[in-house]
Design an enzyme around this catalytic site. Sequence first.
Site, short mmCIF file in Angstrom:
data_model
loop_
_atom_site.label_atom_id
_atom_site.label_comp_id
_atom_site.label_asym_id
_atom_site.label_seq_id
_atom_site.Cartn_x
_atom_site.Cartn_y
_atom_site.Cartn_z
N TYR A 260 -2.67 11.68 6.31
CA TYR A 260 -2.97 10.31 6.73
C TYR A 260 -2.11 9.34 6.28
CZ TYR A 260 -4.24 5.60 6.68
OH TYR A 260 -4.16 4.31 6.62
N GLU B 197 -4.55 -7.19 5.14
CA GLU B 197 -3.65 -6.23 5.56
C GLU B 197 -2.88 -6.72 6.61
OE1 GLU B 197 -5.81 -2.65 6.69
OE2 GLU B 197 -3.89 -1.26 6.81
N GLU C 143 -8.99 2.18 -1.88
CA GLU C 143 -9.63 1.72 -0.70
C GLU C 143 -10.14 3.16 -0.43
OE1 GLU C 143 -7.23 0.24 2.44
OE2 GLU C 143 -8.52 0.80 3.96
N ARG D 296 -13.80 -4.64 3.17
CA ARG D 296 -12.79 -4.63 4.19
C ARG D 296 -13.25 -4.79 5.53
NH1 ARG D 296 -7.98 -3.73 4.47
NH2 ARG D 296 -7.74 -1.87 5.32
N TRP E 182 -11.55 12.38 8.53
CA TRP E 182 -10.05 12.21 8.66
C TRP E 182 -9.80 10.88 7.99
CZ3 TRP E 182 -7.85 7.86 11.07
CH2 TRP E 182 -6.66 8.00 11.11
N GLU F 79 -13.92 -0.81 6.19
CA GLU F 79 -13.46 -0.97 7.62
C GLU F 79 -13.92 -0.49 8.48
OE1 GLU F 79 -9.56 0.88 6.68
OE2 GLU F 79 -9.67 2.12 8.20
N ASP G 90 -5.06 3.83 -0.27
CA ASP G 90 -6.37 4.17 0.67
C ASP G 90 -6.44 5.55 0.66
OD1 ASP G 90 -6.87 3.39 4.34
OD2 ASP G 90 -7.98 4.31 2.81
N HIS H 138 -9.06 7.07 2.13
CA HIS H 138 -9.51 7.34 3.50
C HIS H 138 -10.51 8.23 3.60
CE1 HIS H 138 -8.40 7.14 8.01
NE2 HIS H 138 -7.79 6.19 7.31
N ARG I 272 0.85 -1.04 -0.15
CA ARG I 272 0.06 0.16 -0.01
C ARG I 272 0.88 1.29 -0.19
NH1 ARG I 272 -3.64 2.40 4.69
NH2 ARG I 272 -1.87 3.39 5.17
C1 CS2 Z 1 -6.30 2.46 7.69
C2 CS2 Z 1 -6.22 2.41 9.14
O1 CS2 Z 1 -5.11 0.44 7.52
C3 CS2 Z 1 -5.85 1.16 7.02
O2 CS2 Z 1 -6.66 0.88 5.84
O3 CS2 Z 1 -7.39 2.92 7.09
O4 CS2 Z 1 -4.77 2.64 9.42
C4 CS2 Z 1 -7.03 3.29 9.89
O5 CS2 Z 1 -6.75 4.53 9.67
C5 CS2 Z 1 -7.04 2.99 11.27
O6 CS2 Z 1 -7.13 1.59 11.54
C6 CS2 Z 1 -7.70 3.95 12.19
O7 CS2 Z 1 -7.82 3.41 13.52
MG MG Z 2 -8.11 1.98 5.47
#
Ligand code: CS2
Ligand code: MG
Length: 402
Positions: A159, A339, A236, A283, A402, A262, A210, A212, A147
């Site tokens: 991020y 992951e 993602e 996810r 975020w 996620e 990602d 995000h 990633r």
């Molecule tokens: C992220 C995570 O791994 C990922 O795909 O989206 O690191 C996410 O930011 C954290 O799990 C938040 O606690």
């Molecule tokens: Mg993520």
Amino acid sequence: MKITDAKVIVCSPGRNFVTLKIFTDEGIYGLGDATLNGMEKAVVSHLEEYCIPALKGKDPRNIEDIWHYFYKGVYWKRGSVSMTAVSAIDLALWDIKAKVLGTPLYNMLGGKSRNKILVYCHANGKDSEETIDKVGEKIKNGFRAVRVQSGIPGIDHTYGVPKDNKPYEPAAKGLAHEEYWDTSKYLNFLPSLFRKVRDVYGENIHLLHDAHHRCTPIEAARLAKELEPFHLFWLEDPVSGELQEGLRLIRKHSTTPVAIGEVFNTIYDYTTLMTEQLIDYIRMPLVHGGGITHLLKVAAMASVYHIQTGFHGATDLSPVNLAAALHFNTAINNFGIQEYMPHQEIVNEVFKVNYNFTDGYLFIDDTHGIGVDIDEKKAAKYPYEKASLPVNRKTNGTMFYW
Ligand code: CS2
Ligand code: MG
């Protein structure tokens, strides 16, 4: 067989973890991950106040019924906190059942569909150059899927990129700090980063990214279209997932595969995404998505639409979740990728794990149950410390995802 008691173990070996331990009258106990990054104490209270008293006396072998007791039986259902509690209970019950039957958990999920689990790691840098170097480091370490996240010119900190050389942990001690975001700078920068990565490393490495949750549907459609020539394994969380039909625009404009969820916690978060074939990977992890019992149903529905699993596996999901995910990934047919952000060494002082990484894959051994144990004495050495995920504003001051 009866549940006699349960307790919640909160510890912080490098970062906070919440572990549910369910005891039975046959001396066998089960573990479940109950960690919800930045909201740990909400899950602890939900488990201790509402779930554990209701668990006592139940037969731990009746996993399906107990799942529905804590899902259908709860009036104010769904949501990250309550579903993380349901997930932890579910994982612990599957752990108990597999231990009682003297078998590793994957044998209860259909046995082995594979002997090794393809994983992806994180490569991140403050700029393109550092990020490209980090991708090379990960390839040298044997990873077959990487990633790629990078600092973005003109944005102070974003991020996925650690502020210093410490392992990346997004939650920082105390109250949430504010970060700032500029989508147009991000959209103008990212395709050039992937062009450079492909130019240096070619096509024989899976690349993931990602977003995000940070694009609108049309911005995500532009990004997916402009990334198309670089053949990503997946893009993602291109948009925030509340508006499932928002992903229709991405599908209209690009063949870049999409992964989402996620932050989802039930199958209902996926129904439009699946039935309209708007995504390619799910996810939603065991620890937040209802455990083994629910994810079996989600994965089965996904398989009808050629959708594969790609479970979340950041460091804020504990080794209990990761091991359970490896059992799940070992057994189901429509496994895609896992992951793998390796936990800090200090975590292995508290959690005894049954998996190892070799040459781009994770391997799990045949320890009965989920196969992870927690050393409560060592856990007590690392007391909980409040930590919060950042909040994010656009550079014009507007609150954003975020
Ligand atoms: C992220 C995570 O791994 C990922 O795909 O989206 O690191 C996410 O930011 C954290 O799990 C938040 O606690
Ligand atoms: Mg993520």
